[in-house]
Design a protein around this motif. Structure first.
Motif, PDB file in Angstrom:
ATOM      1  N   PRO A 150      -3.404  -5.574  -9.171  1.00 12.82           N
ATOM      2  CA  PRO A 150      -2.627  -5.027  -8.045  1.00 12.82           C
ATOM      3  C   PRO A 150      -1.981  -3.685  -8.368  1.00 12.82           C
ATOM      4  O   PRO A 150      -2.000  -2.777  -7.551  1.00 12.82           O
ATOM      5  N   LEU A 151      -1.433  -3.563  -9.600  1.00 14.91           N
ATOM      6  CA  LEU A 151      -0.767  -2.297  -9.952  1.00 14.91           C
ATOM      7  C   LEU A 151      -1.761  -1.142 -10.039  1.00 14.91           C
ATOM      8  O   LEU A 151      -1.477  -0.029  -9.622  1.00 14.91           O
ATOM      9  N   GLU A 152      -2.955  -1.463 -10.591  1.00 13.54           N
ATOM     10  CA  GLU A 152      -3.993  -0.434 -10.674  1.00 13.54           C
ATOM     11  C   GLU A 152      -4.413   0.011  -9.284  1.00 13.54           C
ATOM     12  O   GLU A 152      -4.602   1.204  -9.020  1.00 13.54           O
ATOM     13  N   ALA A 153      -4.573  -0.983  -8.429  1.00 13.66           N
ATOM     14  CA  ALA A 153      -4.995  -0.674  -7.054  1.00 13.66           C
ATOM     15  C   ALA A 153      -3.950   0.198  -6.367  1.00 13.66           C
ATOM     16  O   ALA A 153      -4.283   1.173  -5.682  1.00 13.66           O
ATOM     17  N   LEU A 154      -2.678  -0.152  -6.587  1.00  7.76           N
ATOM     18  CA  LEU A 154      -1.587   0.621  -5.971  1.00  7.76           C
ATOM     19  C   LEU A 154      -1.582   2.048  -6.507  1.00  7.76           C
ATOM     20  O   LEU A 154      -1.490   3.018  -5.740  1.00  7.76           O
ATOM     21  N   ALA A 155      -1.710   2.166  -7.843  1.00  6.41           N
ATOM     22  CA  ALA A 155      -1.727   3.493  -8.461  1.00  6.41           C
ATOM     23  C   ALA A 155      -2.907   4.299  -7.948  1.00  6.41           C
ATOM     24  O   ALA A 155      -2.793   5.498  -7.663  1.00  6.41           O
ATOM     25  N   GLY A 156      -4.056   3.624  -7.806  1.00 11.08           N
ATOM     26  CA  GLY A 156      -5.247   4.304  -7.296  1.00 11.08           C
ATOM     27  C   GLY A 156      -5.025   4.856  -5.904  1.00 11.08           C
ATOM     28  O   GLY A 156      -5.425   5.979  -5.585  1.00 11.08           O
ATOM     29  N   ARG A 157      -4.355   4.071  -5.084  1.00 13.82           N
ATOM     30  CA  ARG A 157      -4.086   4.520  -3.700  1.00 13.82           C
ATOM     31  C   ARG A 157      -3.113   5.682  -3.686  1.00 13.82           C
ATOM     32  O   ARG A 157      -3.281   6.648  -2.949  1.00 13.82           O
TER      33      ARG A 157
END
Lengths: 318, 111
Positions: free
Chosen positions: A18-25
């Motif tokens: 989830p954190l990676e996905a958030l950072a990616g966004r």
């Protein structure tokens, strides 16, 4: 990067944390134009806003010192700043804002304008009453001040090719959006915190509108005859309360579903227009539309302007 | 806050007169805070001083413009009051307060 995204979509790669996905966004590349147009809009609005607040700053400078009730960054000051210093800063504020809107010497004017806006608006809120409506503008200015927001659409124009889309242009715009969403979410949460879900029933809102208009009436300020007439009826308030909660608590949808952004921005603008009509309370930043600008692909408007400017250049065949 | 003229006419004071700025919410907050802190008399004196005619300004109506809705009559007193209304009923025409408490009362003299 695109391959990784495609394999995840097809279920062949590991799911992002989830954190990676958030950072990616948050860090996804965006055009420099989008951030630059946002800078121009927010700083131009800020400059005009400080012009409008100037008389209040001058009036506040004459208030007795015992009324000084500092908040935020001025909390450390036991006494109000000297009036001449304050009026000097208030006079310089709009000029700095204009320079920042143009992108002129942005690395100096951007942070300086954000700081001046922060200090001046904290100052006018340090006399016994905090007006929360001013927070969002200052937060947006602070984010922009720390960003490379004048790499495009700046005066004078930068030599060389326009910069390629990058995460450093996308992140500040998304942070501005996130702050906008948070302010609405907090406003909705505060209503539920003070009144619980009973707030959705409409009676609390009805009495709030009546109280606010009555306070204005007895203090000789303009109040809303529409709100005054509406409080006689019980039925409008439940749908109005539900719509208010929907706009405020529903704000995070714009972070997830891009297609809902124009709808939510329209609903939030309508909410503020409604507040103006029934409470005679004016929220200039959202009503100007600038508060919601980060939700839109501003570079498209910039490209259109560029085409118009090229076409209008003298000596160019039409 | 209200001003009272020689003939007993009562005028509500504007935010500018009460607090020195046009911010209505701030003026209301200042009055509430001063009353709650037991400083109603001090606030009353401040506002009375703001309403007091200057020594060579002639009759009191020289200051009347700062009193919202005030006529040309001489302002004699300032009162800090809490009036309790049914806000919804007020808009239906019930304009009399349910309760009225005077926290401070002070004369308006010459500066």
């Amino acid at each position: 990067m695109r391959g990784a995204t495609a394999s995840r979509r097809h279920g062949t790669g590991p799911a992002p944390r989830p954190l990676e996905a958030l950072a990616g966004r948050l860090l996804a590349p965006a055009p420099a134009d989008r951030l630059a147009v946002l800078r121009a809009l927010v700083c131009a609005f800020g400059a005009l806003y400080l012009v409008g607040r100037f008389p209040h700053v001058v009036d506040s400078a004459a208030l007795p010192a015992h009324r000084w009730d500092p908040v935020g960054v001025l909390r450390l000051f036991d006494a109000p700043p000297p009036a001449p210093l304050l009026i000097g800063v208030a006079s310089a504020g709009p000029l700095l804002g204009l320079a920042a809107a143009l992108g002129w010497r942005w690395r100096a004017t951007g942070p300086a304008f954000a700081l001046v806006a922060l200090v001046l608006l904290t100052y006018v809120n340090s006399w016994g009453q905090v007006l929360h409506t001013e927070h969002l503008l200052v937060l947006h200015l602070l984010v922009l001040a720390a960003a490379p927001a004048a790499d495009a659409w700046a005066w004078p124009a930068r030599p060389g090719p326009r910069p390629a889309p990058a995460g450093r242009y996308g992140f500040p715009v998304r942070l501005v959006t996130l702050l906008t969403v948070l302010t609405y979410l907090l406003a909705g949460w505060a209503k539920l915190r003070t009144s619980g879900w009973a707030w959705a029933g409409g009676e609390v809102l009805r009495h709030q509108v009546a109280h606010d208009n009555l306070r204005k009436a007895v203090l000789g300020s303009p109040w809303s005859p529409v709100g005054g007439a509406l409080v006689a009826y019980g039925w409008p308030w439940r749908p109005l309360a539900l719509a208010t909660l929907l706009v405020e608590l529903g704000a995070p949808v714009v972070l997830v579903w891009r297609r809902l952004r124009p709808w939510w921005a329209g609903a939030a603008w309508g909410f503020h227009a409604g507040v103006l009509v029934v409470m005679a309370v004016f929220f200039p930043y959202p009503l100007s539309g600038v508060a919601f600008a980060s939700l839109f692909p501003l570079e498209h408007g910039a490209a259109r302007l560029r085409r118009v400017a090229r076409a209008a250049r003298p000596g160019r065949p039409r | 806050m209200v001003s009272v003229e020689a003939d007993g006419t009562v005028h509500r004071l504007s935010p500018q007169t009460i607090n020195g700025t046009a911010e209505i919410v701030q003026a209301a907050a200042v009055v509430s805070a001063e009353v709650a802190a037991g400083n109603a008399a001090r606030l009353c004196r401040e506002v009375a001083a703001r309403l007091a005619p200057a020594p060579r300004a002639g009759p009191a109506h020289g200051q009347a413009g700062v009193v919202a809705g005030a006529g040309a009559g001489a302002v004699r007193r300032v009162e800090v009051v809490t009036e309790t209304y049914d806000a919804v009923a007020w808009f239906a025409g019930e304009r009399r307060p349910q309760r009225r408490v005077v926290h401070a009362d002070c004369p308006v003299g010459r500066r």
